[in-house]
Design an enzyme around this catalytic site. Structure first.
Site, PDB file in Angstrom:
ATOM      1  CD1 TRP A 145       5.199  -6.640  -3.382  1.00 44.47           C
ATOM      2  CD2 TRP A 145       3.109  -5.879  -3.624  1.00 44.47           C
ATOM      3  NE1 TRP A 145       4.709  -6.357  -2.126  1.00 44.47           N
ATOM      4  CE2 TRP A 145       3.417  -5.893  -2.245  1.00 44.47           C
ATOM      5  CE3 TRP A 145       1.843  -5.451  -4.011  1.00 44.47           C
ATOM      6  CZ2 TRP A 145       2.519  -5.494  -1.260  1.00 44.47           C
ATOM      7  CZ3 TRP A 145       0.942  -5.048  -3.035  1.00 44.47           C
ATOM      8  CH2 TRP A 145       1.290  -5.072  -1.686  1.00 44.47           C
ATOM      9  CE  LYS A 170      14.380  -6.926  -4.813  1.00 49.14           C
ATOM     10  NZ  LYS A 170      13.012  -7.355  -5.203  1.00 49.14           N
ATOM     11  CD  GLU A 187      11.908 -10.733  -5.545  1.00 52.07           C
ATOM     12  OE1 GLU A 187      12.700 -10.221  -6.344  1.00 52.07           O
ATOM     13  OE2 GLU A 187      11.496 -10.136  -4.527  1.00 52.07           O
ATOM     14  CB  SER A 225       7.346  -1.165   4.096  1.00 51.66           C
ATOM     15  OG  SER A 225       8.527  -1.915   4.219  1.00 51.66           O
ATOM     16  CD  GLU A 285       9.260   8.852  -3.808  1.00 56.76           C
ATOM     17  OE1 GLU A 285       8.450   9.129  -2.899  1.00 56.76           O
ATOM     18  OE2 GLU A 285       9.787   9.708  -4.521  1.00 56.76           O
ATOM     19  CB  CYS A 309       2.470   4.628  -1.259  1.00 52.87           C
ATOM     20  SG  CYS A 309       2.925   5.190  -2.888  1.00 52.87           S
ATOM     21  CD  GLU A 357       1.146   2.293   3.490  1.00 54.26           C
ATOM     22  OE1 GLU A 357       2.241   1.945   3.978  1.00 54.26           O
ATOM     23  OE2 GLU A 357       1.031   2.742   2.349  1.00 54.26           O
TER      24      GLU A 357
HETATM   25  P1  NAD Z   1       7.829  -5.632   2.714  1.00 54.45           P
HETATM   26  O1  NAD Z   1       8.132  -4.454   3.522  1.00 54.45           O
HETATM   27  O2  NAD Z   1       8.455  -6.946   3.075  1.00 54.45           O
HETATM   28  O3  NAD Z   1       8.231  -5.377   1.170  1.00 54.45           O
HETATM   29  C1  NAD Z   1       7.909  -4.181   0.480  1.00 54.45           C
HETATM   30  C2  NAD Z   1       8.770  -4.159  -0.779  1.00 54.45           C
HETATM   31  O4  NAD Z   1      10.123  -4.078  -0.397  1.00 54.45           O
HETATM   32  C3  NAD Z   1       8.674  -5.434  -1.618  1.00 54.45           C
HETATM   33  O5  NAD Z   1       8.673  -5.095  -2.983  1.00 54.45           O
HETATM   34  C4  NAD Z   1       9.928  -6.228  -1.268  1.00 54.45           C
HETATM   35  O6  NAD Z   1      10.402  -7.013  -2.360  1.00 54.45           O
HETATM   36  C5  NAD Z   1      10.900  -5.146  -0.939  1.00 54.45           C
HETATM   37  N1  NAD Z   1      11.862  -5.528   0.076  1.00 54.45           N
HETATM   38  C6  NAD Z   1      11.614  -6.142   1.247  1.00 54.45           C
HETATM   39  N2  NAD Z   1      12.753  -6.323   1.946  1.00 54.45           N
HETATM   40  C7  NAD Z   1      13.752  -5.812   1.184  1.00 54.45           C
HETATM   41  C8  NAD Z   1      15.162  -5.694   1.336  1.00 54.45           C
HETATM   42  N3  NAD Z   1      15.812  -6.119   2.461  1.00 54.45           N
HETATM   43  N4  NAD Z   1      15.881  -5.138   0.339  1.00 54.45           N
HETATM   44  C9  NAD Z   1      15.277  -4.675  -0.785  1.00 54.45           C
HETATM   45  N5  NAD Z   1      13.941  -4.763  -0.993  1.00 54.45           N
HETATM   46  C10 NAD Z   1      13.193  -5.312  -0.017  1.00 54.45           C
HETATM   47  O7  NAD Z   1       6.310  -5.809   2.732  1.00 54.45           O
HETATM   48  P2  NAD Z   1       5.267  -6.455   1.761  1.00 54.45           P
HETATM   49  O8  NAD Z   1       4.504  -7.491   2.509  1.00 54.45           O
HETATM   50  O9  NAD Z   1       5.836  -6.859   0.430  1.00 54.45           O
HETATM   51  O10 NAD Z   1       4.380  -5.181   1.544  1.00 54.45           O
HETATM   52  C11 NAD Z   1       3.691  -4.670   2.653  1.00 54.45           C
HETATM   53  C12 NAD Z   1       4.042  -3.267   2.950  1.00 54.45           C
HETATM   54  O11 NAD Z   1       4.965  -2.694   2.038  1.00 54.45           O
HETATM   55  C13 NAD Z   1       2.796  -2.445   2.814  1.00 54.45           C
HETATM   56  O12 NAD Z   1       2.140  -2.395   4.032  1.00 54.45           O
HETATM   57  C14 NAD Z   1       3.277  -1.106   2.350  1.00 54.45           C
HETATM   58  O13 NAD Z   1       3.498  -0.277   3.459  1.00 54.45           O
HETATM   59  C15 NAD Z   1       4.606  -1.357   1.732  1.00 54.45           C
HETATM   60  N6  NAD Z   1       4.603  -1.158   0.279  1.00 54.45           N
HETATM   61  C16 NAD Z   1       4.659   0.109  -0.138  1.00 54.45           C
HETATM   62  C17 NAD Z   1       4.661   0.372  -1.489  1.00 54.45           C
HETATM   63  C18 NAD Z   1       4.718   1.788  -1.981  1.00 54.45           C
HETATM   64  O14 NAD Z   1       4.353   2.045  -3.116  1.00 54.45           O
HETATM   65  N7  NAD Z   1       5.193   2.731  -1.174  1.00 54.45           N
HETATM   66  C19 NAD Z   1       4.598  -0.681  -2.393  1.00 54.45           C
HETATM   67  C20 NAD Z   1       4.550  -1.998  -1.921  1.00 54.45           C
HETATM   68  C21 NAD Z   1       4.568  -2.225  -0.561  1.00 54.45           C
END
Ligand code: NAD
Length: 476
Positions: free
Chosen positions: A147, A171, A174, A225, A246, A280, A377
């Site tokens: 997102w 996907k 959301e 993440s 990534e 990131c 992070e």
């Molecule tokens: P999260 O780890 O729950 O989700 C991160 C992303 O992964 C979201 O877009 C989510 O929809 C997707 N995701 C989560 N579980 C998944 C699954 N089982 N299958 C497929 N997709 C899944 O955490 P969050 O609260 O949304 O974001 C927090 C952490 O996510 C941050 O601390 C950061 O480290 C990481 N993040 C990294 C990036 C990046 O560009 N590398 C981008 C967004 C979030």
């Protein structure tokens, strides 16, 4: 202002029985209802992607490039509409959203060119024999975009897949579905055949758990993440499916004693707070030489305090809210932990206002290594500014986390730069700039920051397989 939200499967837009709200993170108001895919929708997407692959993989690279370039031109023409959607659903300032749309279009434009340059090679062989190496698209891609950049994150994955001749089921996040939806609309209008690009939404774990084990899926591409990336990698491994990951970063910035302190401090604060720190590659751990520490820290804190925080649709706003209700508690906990362990909270440290998911621009000074933020992070507008006595110490600190995505330094000393190129453990090292990558440069991480590269001449490698051909002129 904000589009009607649908899935895009086999060239058709569709609603579903279940939907969830999409909120504006600046106001907490509902923007729209987002349809969630059922397993029947995902089966349709898989069938469509298989048909799409059969057609698209046999489409001439030049024709693929033409379609991608037509879609990218439409994205540029629709820049303000797309940027408005991004600011409404994500919160970032409108000008930053406009730049994101252009960056997304650039990803398509670069990969469209690369579609025509996936050269193979000829290997010398004995007379009567020819060895040749050919690149072929890997197949159906299941991709998951986050997102933080609602348009340019999906753009990277769709561009790589389509330029290579793959079909894709994406996907998108959301919280921020409209960026990806605008891309799908541009491809529909550009004449992309049905089934080549399919867009779904829904519970992330349910969708990845359903799609990844399916036979036609040949590549899992994920940005997010490290924890989720590991989980998806394990799932893919059970089906011998390759991955492009990534993942997280925790970028160090080595600030050397020879640098221009005012410029480095202002640049550091501005870049740290871009996208509310939800990047990131965000520069987060500043390791500043003793000789300039006080000066750098005070100018960094002043610039952070001057940052105009507010609704990204309002003029003059430099930093919007964080993207969802998970970030403020997560950031507050990291700041509290650092304070408890002895860090100084020089500015910020708490929620900003009482509506929306805003967090104050925050600078922590002299943070001990035992604080969680030295390893985790923050993914938010929180910077660590610590003093170091030498380059040795700075490099050791830079490498002291499991991540290795982006790293930065401010210096003009050739001997320092030489050492950093050899010793800093990152996929992207930038000197005197806090930009980490461009469409034409390969982007990705080492250590727990992932595998594979997006962009550059390396970017399409993930989406292609290699076939070695041995042609003997006569039967041996
Ligand atoms: P999260 O780890 O729950 O989700 C991160 C992303 O992964 C979201 O877009 C989510 O929809 C997707 N995701 C989560 N579980 C998944 C699954 N089982 N299958 C497929 N997709 C899944 O955490 P969050 O609260 O949304 O974001 C927090 C952490 O996510 C941050 O601390 C950061 O480290 C990481 N993040 C990294 C990036 C990046 O560009 N590398 C981008 C967004 C979030």
């Amino acid at each position: 202002m904000y589009p009607d939200l649908n899935l895009f499967i086999d060239g058709q837009w569709r609603k579903t029985d279940t939907d969830i709200p999409v909120l504006n993170p600046a106001t907490e108001e509902e923007l729209a209802r987002l349809p969630c895919a059922s397993s029947a929708d995902l089966d349709d997407a898989l069938d469509a992607a298989v048909r799409g692959f059969q057609l698209w993989s046999l489409t001439a690279p030049r024709d693929r490039a033409d379609t991608i370039l037509r879609a990218a031109a439409l994205m540029r023409a629709r820049q303000d509409d797309i940027a408005t959607s991004i600011t409404l659903e994500h919160g970032k300032p409108f000008k930053q959203a406009q730049l994101e749309v252009i960056r997304g279009a650039e990803f398509f434009e670069w990969d469209a060119g690369e579609a025509m340059r996936t050269y193979g090679r000829i290997i010398p062989a004995a007379p009567g024999n020819k060895f040749s190496v050919h690149h072929h698209p890997v197949g159906v891609v299941a991709a998951f975009s986050p997102w933080n950049f609602p348009m340019s994150q999906p753009a990277r994955k769709i561009a790589g897949a389509l330029a290579s001749g793959c079909s894709i089921i994406l996907k998108a996040a959301e919280e921020t579905p409209a960026g990806a939806l605008h891309i799908a609309k541009a491809f529909e209008d550009a004449g992309l055949p049905p089934g080549v690009l399919n867009l779904v939404f829904g519970n992330p774990a349910d969708i990845s758990g359903y799609l990844i084990p399916q036979d036609p899926v040949r590549l899992v591409a994920f940005t997010g993440s490290t924890t989720v990336g590991r989980h998806l990698t394990q799932l893919a491994a059970q089906h011998d499916t390759r991955v492009l990951m990534e993942l997280g970063g925790h970028a160090p910035v080595i600030v050397c004693e020879d640098t221009d302190v005012p410029k480095a401090a202002v640049s550091g604060a501005i870049r740290k707070l871009r996208n509310a720190g939800q990047v990131c590659t965000s520069p987060t751990r500043f390791f500043v030489h003793d000789a300039i520490f006080e000066d750098f820290a005070s100018q960094f804190v002043t610039r952070a305090q001057e940052t105009v925080v507010g609704n990204g649709m309002h003029d003059g706003v430099e930093m919007g809210p964080t993207a969802n209700d998970r970030r403020v508690p997560a950031l507050s906990a990291l700041v509290e932990d650092a304070r408890d362990k002895g860090a100084t909270v020089a500015t910020g440290g708490a929620r900003h206002g009482d509506t929306g998911y805003f967090f104050q621009p925050t600078v922590l000074l002299n943070v001990p290594d035992t604080a969680r933020i030295m390893q985790e992070e923050p993914f938010g507008p929180v910077a660590v500014v610590n003093r170091v006595a030498s380059l040795d110490e700075a490099i050791a600190q830079a490498n002291s986390v499991p991540y290795g995505l982006a790293g930065y330094a401010f210096t003009n000393r050739a001997d320092y730069i030489d050492r950093m190129i050899d010793e800093v453990e990152v996929g992207n090292l930038s000197i005197n700039t806090l930009e980490a990558s461009m469409p034409e440069t390969p982007f990705g991480g080492v250590k727990s920051s992932g595998y594979g590269r997006e962009g550059g001449t390396e970017g399409l490698e993930n989406y292609m397989t290699i076939k070695n051909v041995w042609h003997s002129a006569s039967i041996a």
